[in-house]
Write a protein that holds these residues in place. Structure first.
Motif, PDB file in Angstrom:
ATOM      1  N   GLY A  54      90.787  53.877  37.839  1.00 18.32           N
ATOM      2  CA  GLY A  54      91.513  52.602  37.890  1.00 18.32           C
ATOM      3  C   GLY A  54      91.057  51.760  39.074  1.00 18.32           C
ATOM      4  N   LEU A  55      90.908  52.399  40.234  1.00 21.32           N
ATOM      5  CA  LEU A  55      90.490  51.667  41.433  1.00 21.32           C
ATOM      6  C   LEU A  55      89.059  51.158  41.285  1.00 21.32           C
ATOM      7  N   TYR A  56      88.176  52.052  40.795  1.00 22.36           N
ATOM      8  CA  TYR A  56      86.778  51.658  40.643  1.00 22.36           C
ATOM      9  C   TYR A  56      86.646  50.513  39.630  1.00 22.36           C
ATOM     10  N   ALA A  57      87.353  50.644  38.492  1.00 17.78           N
ATOM     11  CA  ALA A  57      87.251  49.622  37.445  1.00 17.78           C
ATOM     12  C   ALA A  57      87.790  48.282  37.954  1.00 17.78           C
ATOM     13  N   THR A  58      88.856  48.334  38.741  1.00 14.33           N
ATOM     14  CA  THR A  58      89.421  47.095  39.274  1.00 14.33           C
ATOM     15  C   THR A  58      88.410  46.423  40.220  1.00 14.33           C
ATOM     16  N   PHE A  59      87.839  47.242  41.096  1.00 15.56           N
ATOM     17  CA  PHE A  59      86.840  46.713  42.031  1.00 15.56           C
ATOM     18  C   PHE A  59      85.682  46.078  41.261  1.00 15.56           C
ATOM     19  N   ARG A  60      85.189  46.783  40.244  1.00  9.38           N
ATOM     20  CA  ARG A  60      84.034  46.290  39.505  1.00  9.38           C
ATOM     21  C   ARG A  60      84.375  45.052  38.684  1.00  9.38           C
ATOM     22  N   ALA A  61      85.589  45.019  38.155  1.00 14.49           N
ATOM     23  CA  ALA A  61      85.970  43.866  37.338  1.00 14.49           C
ATOM     24  C   ALA A  61      86.021  42.608  38.196  1.00 14.49           C
ATOM     25  N   PHE A  62      86.477  42.741  39.425  1.00 15.03           N
ATOM     26  CA  PHE A  62      86.585  41.578  40.297  1.00 15.03           C
ATOM     27  C   PHE A  62      85.260  41.250  40.978  1.00 15.03           C
ATOM     28  N   GLU A  63      84.368  42.220  41.077  1.00 19.22           N
ATOM     29  CA  GLU A  63      83.133  42.010  41.836  1.00 19.22           C
ATOM     30  C   GLU A  63      82.308  40.859  41.255  1.00 19.22           C
ATOM     31  N   GLY A  64      82.188  40.832  39.942  1.00 15.96           N
ATOM     32  CA  GLY A  64      81.535  39.687  39.291  1.00 15.96           C
ATOM     33  C   GLY A  64      80.033  39.617  39.473  1.00 15.96           C
ATOM     34  N   LYS A  65      79.383  40.655  39.945  1.00 12.43           N
ATOM     35  CA  LYS A  65      77.924  40.653  40.046  1.00 12.43           C
ATOM     36  C   LYS A  65      77.369  42.057  39.837  1.00 12.43           C
ATOM     37  N   PHE A  66      76.067  42.171  39.798  1.00 12.34           N
ATOM     38  CA  PHE A  66      75.367  43.454  39.558  1.00 12.34           C
ATOM     39  C   PHE A  66      75.791  44.099  38.238  1.00 12.34           C
ATOM     40  N   TYR A  67      75.998  43.292  37.204  1.00 13.06           N
ATOM     41  CA  TYR A  67      76.418  43.875  35.934  1.00 13.06           C
ATOM     42  C   TYR A  67      75.311  43.875  34.893  1.00 13.06           C
ATOM     43  N   GLN A  68      74.167  43.235  35.204  1.00 12.80           N
ATOM     44  CA  GLN A  68      73.053  43.291  34.254  1.00 12.80           C
ATOM     45  C   GLN A  68      71.751  43.440  35.030  1.00 12.80           C
ATOM     46  N   SER A 111      76.207  46.126  31.727  1.00 12.80           N
ATOM     47  CA  SER A 111      77.313  47.060  31.999  1.00 12.80           C
ATOM     48  C   SER A 111      78.386  46.978  30.922  1.00 12.80           C
ATOM     49  N   PRO A 112      78.941  48.127  30.519  1.00 11.87           N
ATOM     50  CA  PRO A 112      80.020  48.097  29.517  1.00 11.87           C
ATOM     51  C   PRO A 112      81.281  47.380  30.014  1.00 11.87           C
ATOM     52  N   PHE A 113      81.450  47.277  31.331  1.00  8.18           N
ATOM     53  CA  PHE A 113      82.622  46.551  31.843  1.00  8.18           C
ATOM     54  C   PHE A 113      82.497  45.044  31.621  1.00  8.18           C
ATOM     55  N   TYR A 114      81.290  44.589  31.315  1.00  6.50           N
ATOM     56  CA  TYR A 114      81.054  43.139  31.196  1.00  6.50           C
ATOM     57  C   TYR A 114      80.625  42.724  29.789  1.00  6.50           C
ATOM     58  N   SER A 115      80.773  43.653  28.841  1.00 12.03           N
ATOM     59  CA  SER A 115      80.321  43.356  27.491  1.00 12.03           C
ATOM     60  C   SER A 115      81.508  43.174  26.549  1.00 12.03           C
ATOM     61  N   PRO A 116      81.553  42.111  25.753  1.00  8.80           N
ATOM     62  CA  PRO A 116      80.580  41.025  25.650  1.00  8.80           C
ATOM     63  C   PRO A 116      80.654  40.101  26.871  1.00  8.80           C
ATOM     64  N   LEU A 117      79.489  39.612  27.262  1.00  5.63           N
ATOM     65  CA  LEU A 117      79.398  38.753  28.440  1.00  5.63           C
ATOM     66  C   LEU A 117      79.757  37.321  28.046  1.00  5.63           C
ATOM     67  N   ILE A 118      80.821  36.808  28.661  1.00  5.34           N
ATOM     68  CA  ILE A 118      81.290  35.472  28.299  1.00  5.34           C
ATOM     69  C   ILE A 118      81.205  34.560  29.528  1.00  5.34           C
ATOM     70  N   ASP A 119      80.610  33.396  29.346  1.00  2.37           N
ATOM     71  CA  ASP A 119      80.506  32.361  30.379  1.00  2.37           C
ATOM     72  C   ASP A 119      80.013  32.908  31.726  1.00  2.37           C
ATOM     73  N   ALA A 120      78.883  33.604  31.663  1.00  5.60           N
ATOM     74  CA  ALA A 120      78.313  34.152  32.898  1.00  5.60           C
ATOM     75  C   ALA A 120      77.881  33.034  33.851  1.00  5.60           C
ATOM     76  N   GLN A 121      77.605  31.830  33.279  1.00  3.39           N
ATOM     77  CA  GLN A 121      77.151  30.710  34.123  1.00  3.39           C
ATOM     78  C   GLN A 121      78.316  29.955  34.771  1.00  3.39           C
ATOM     79  N   TRP A 137      85.954  32.809  37.599  1.00  8.07           N
ATOM     80  CA  TRP A 137      86.048  34.140  38.201  1.00  8.07           C
ATOM     81  C   TRP A 137      85.106  35.109  37.496  1.00  8.07           C
ATOM     82  N   SER A 138      85.259  36.380  37.785  1.00  3.73           N
ATOM     83  CA  SER A 138      84.381  37.381  37.176  1.00  3.73           C
ATOM     84  C   SER A 138      84.545  37.396  35.654  1.00  3.73           C
ATOM     85  N   PRO A 139      83.420  37.378  34.897  1.00  2.00           N
ATOM     86  CA  PRO A 139      83.549  37.382  33.422  1.00  2.00           C
ATOM     87  C   PRO A 139      84.203  38.657  32.891  1.00  2.00           C
ATOM     88  N   ALA A 140      84.201  39.711  33.674  1.00  2.00           N
ATOM     89  CA  ALA A 140      84.847  40.950  33.206  1.00  2.00           C
ATOM     90  C   ALA A 140      86.337  40.741  32.984  1.00  2.00           C
TER      91      ALA A 140
END
Ligand code: SF4
Ligand code: SF4
Ligand code: FES
Ligand code: FES
Lengths: 246, 255
Positions: free
Chosen positions: B36-50, B60-70, B76-79
């Protein structure tokens, strides 16, 4: 010969104490044998309910070292002898005397369940693939260990709202019967209170018949309740098609 | 049965059990809590996902499907846009419910160990836990996510138009297989495919659904195993892709 000390609850619902008894452990001895040895030589008034000594009548349920067990299926050599072995009556039901509890509440719950209801002029032919599921539930020996361990009854004591795992097993055996036509889902939701079960599986862990109570009876019944009460799309489908089930 | 309670210890956590019953819930607390802690950190991090910028076809599966990466409309983070899907599936899963009711709500902490015995206990009959009844909708949603993850795994074999396999490709493939096993061993699916029928032999359609139910039941017996394996694999897949994307490690191309 090894010696064991059994620390047994003596008393009734209003008053009780724990008493230590020493017994010689003989080969193949089970806890029920030890209780009988104590009854035979040291405490003739010790109340123990039993019948078959073969794990099939479901009478000898108690808590051995805190674990709900059939005393006739719990071997003494499976228990550490360095400390007294505690033997207590089932916690969830009122004690009549010593290890004998009053389980009559269960029979009252059982009466709420609509019995097997075949359709008129039933063709009594059944195929194995249709009764496989139900056969597992028919193994129940009504030991009520699952009822005893279920925290909804044991700790929250909501016996007026919740029927308990044994009766989900029975309800499932009827609901999934290929020749039965009664709809017990409203009763399962309202009277047996299946929503109180939080699927924490202690009933499955203690069942001496190894019935997969939670996975094969309770969860499938919960899903049937969802079909009738909570699934919005199925609700619409029923409205449109006029069908009772969808 | 109040009389009996006079005779038996009603205090929270009391039991006559002698074994280390708490040893069952500690790993759950550590692993689920840690995830839970790791996923929360990664969801908010918003980078290093591809790893596309490195010419490596991993997402990264946490960011798929990737929406509005630009960040045209979502700042905020697309995750965060998609997290609800997989989260609701796991949170309402019958197995995880058992695990967290025991480990985090201590309701009960273990079998024949006193829980708080509170009279206000409503189980899954009242808000919020009554929402668990919608698990099948979380399953439908999970299927959509699964389709995207299969697409990502297939794309991980496409190295600039050439077939290729890197360590990450294998990790992503194993991950999506484990996620599929987890999803298709689901209790709601087991009900929907055939469990809800009373008769499997009554028609060709019900017989086919009976076969589906038997197959799903076989998977369903291992649902707990798939739940944990897929949790580890999804976390490790993301971690691996993060490490490659951040330049901490170099992906090895096997083929
Ligand atoms: S799974 Fe449900 S019925 Fe079985 S012991 Fe747990 S709460 Fe009680
Ligand atoms: S379901 Fe199992 S534990 Fe419950 S009463 Fe029947 S045999 Fe005993
Ligand atoms: S005496 Fe019959 S089950 Fe134990
Ligand atoms: S995903 Fe676990 S029961 Fe549906």
């Amino acid at each position: 010969m090894a010696e064991a000390t059994l620390n047994i609850f003596r008393g009734d619902s209003t008053n009780g104490k724990r008493v230590d008894y020493k017994v010689d452990v003989t080969p193949g001895m089970v806890v029920l044998d030890a209780l009988h040895a104590i009854q035979g030589h040291q405490a003739p008034d010790l109340a123990v309910r039993w019948n078959c000594k073969a794990g099939k009548c479901g009478s000898c349920s108690a808590e051995v070292n805190g674990r709900p067990r059939l005393t006739c299926k719990t071997r003494m050599d499976s228990l550490p002898l360095d400390r007294p072995i505690t033997v207590s009556p089932m916690k969830t039901f009122p004690v009549i005397k010593d290890l004998v509890t009053d389980v009559s509440w269960n029979y009252a719950v059982n009466k709420k369940i609509t019995p097997f209801t075949p359709k008129k002029d039933t063709d009594w032919k059944m195929y194995q693939q249709d009764i496989d599921r139900v056969q597992e539930f028919r193994k129940c020996i009504e030991c009520f260990l699952c009822q005893n361990v279920c925290h909804v009854l044991r700790d929250h004591d909501v016996k007026d709202k919740f029927g308990g795992p044994r009766f989900f097993v029975r309800a499932a055996s009827l609901e999934m019967h290929p020749l039965d036509v009664a709809d017990r889902v409203p009763m399962i939701k309202e009277e047996l209170g299946i929503g109180y079960c939080n699927i924490t599986k202690c009933c499955t862990e203690v069942c001496p018949e190894e019935i997969h109570i939670t996975d094969n009876a309770i969860i499938p019944l919960k899903e049937r309740v969802v079909d009738e009460y909570y699934d919005p799309i199925l609700r619409i489908v029923r409205k449109i098609t006029g069908a009772k089930k969808a | 049965m109040a009389e009996l309670h006079v005779l038996q210890d009603q205090t929270f956590g009391a039991t006559k059990r002698r074994d280390a019953w708490w040893a069952e819930i500690i790993p759950v607390i550590i692993v689920l809590g840690g995830f839970g802690l790791y996923a929360t950190f990664r969801a908010f991090e918003g980078k290093f996902y591809q790893c596309w910028d490195l010419g490596i076809p991993y997402l990264s599966p946490f960011y798929s499907p990737l929406i509005d990466a630009q960040h045209h409309w979502w700042h905020w983070s697309p995750a965060l846009l998609i997290l609800g899907g997989p989260l609701s599936f796991r949170a309402t899963c019958y197995y995880y419910r058992k695990a967290y009711y025991r480990a985090f709500f201590l309701d009960p902490p273990s079998c024949a160990v006193n829980d708080r015995g509170h009279k206000s206990y409503k189980g899954e009959t009242a808000f919020p836990f009554i929402l668990q009844n919608l698990h099948r909708y979380a399953f439908y949603l999970a299927l959509i996510f699964l389709a995207f993850l299969w697409y990502d795994a297939v794309c991980a074999f496409d190295w600039n138009g050439h077939f290729g396999i890197g360590v990450g490709t294998l990790i992503m493939t194993v991950n999506v297989i484990l996620l599929s096993l987890y999803s298709f061993s689901c209790h709601s699916w087991r009900h929907l495919i055939g469990g809800k029928l009373e008769c499997f032999s009554c028609s060709a359609a019900s017989s086919a659904r009976g076969s589906g139910w038997r197959f799903t039941s076989m998977l369903n017996e291992r649902h707990m195993l798939f739940a944990w394996l897929s949790l580890f694999s999804v976390g490790l897949t993301d971690f691996y892709i993060r490490m490659v994307s951040a330049g901490v490690i170099t992906d090895i191309k096997i083929f």
